[in-house]
Design a protein around this motif. Structure first.
Motif, PDB file in Angstrom:
ATOM      1  N   LYS A   2       0.663  -0.994  -0.104  1.00 16.71           N
ATOM      2  CA  LYS A   2       0.163   0.014   0.004  1.00 16.71           C
ATOM      3  C   LYS A   2       0.696   1.239  -0.151  1.00 16.71           C
ATOM      4  O   LYS A   2       0.381   2.341   0.057  1.00 16.71           O
ATOM      5  N   ASP A   8       3.226   4.003  -1.712  1.00 17.55           N
ATOM      6  CA  ASP A   8       3.237   4.434  -2.841  1.00 17.55           C
ATOM      7  C   ASP A   8       5.054   4.791  -3.188  1.00 17.55           C
ATOM      8  O   ASP A   8       5.524   5.639  -2.742  1.00 17.55           O
ATOM      9  N   THR A  54       6.337   7.749  -4.826  1.00 18.54           N
ATOM     10  CA  THR A  54       6.658   8.805  -3.986  1.00 18.54           C
ATOM     11  C   THR A  54       7.924   9.117  -3.551  1.00 18.54           C
ATOM     12  O   THR A  54       8.459  10.215  -3.515  1.00 18.54           O
TER      13      THR A  54
END
Length: 60
Positions: A9, A11, A14
């Motif tokens: 979950k 990212d 990022t």
């Protein structure tokens, strides 16, 4: 039994977007944005040398 966080979950893009040069992750994976998986049986010396080079640690 320890429950581990679900990194699926997170990212990881990022991290790259924030300027991460290399993303290391524990476990065999071919997830997007993961540059270097660290797992049992991997070449640990190579991974450590790579990490040192990324951090600018001089070989001694």
């Amino acid at each position: 039994m320890t429950t581990l966080p679900d990194f699926t979950k997170v990212d990881l893009g990022t991290l790259k977007g924030a300027g991460a040069q290399r993303v290391f992750i524990a476990g065999k994976t071919e997830a997007p944005y993961v540059d270097t998986p660290i797992f049992m049986g991997c070449n640990a010396v190579e991974v450590l040398e790579l990490a040192q080079a990324e951090l600018g640690v001089a070989k001694g």
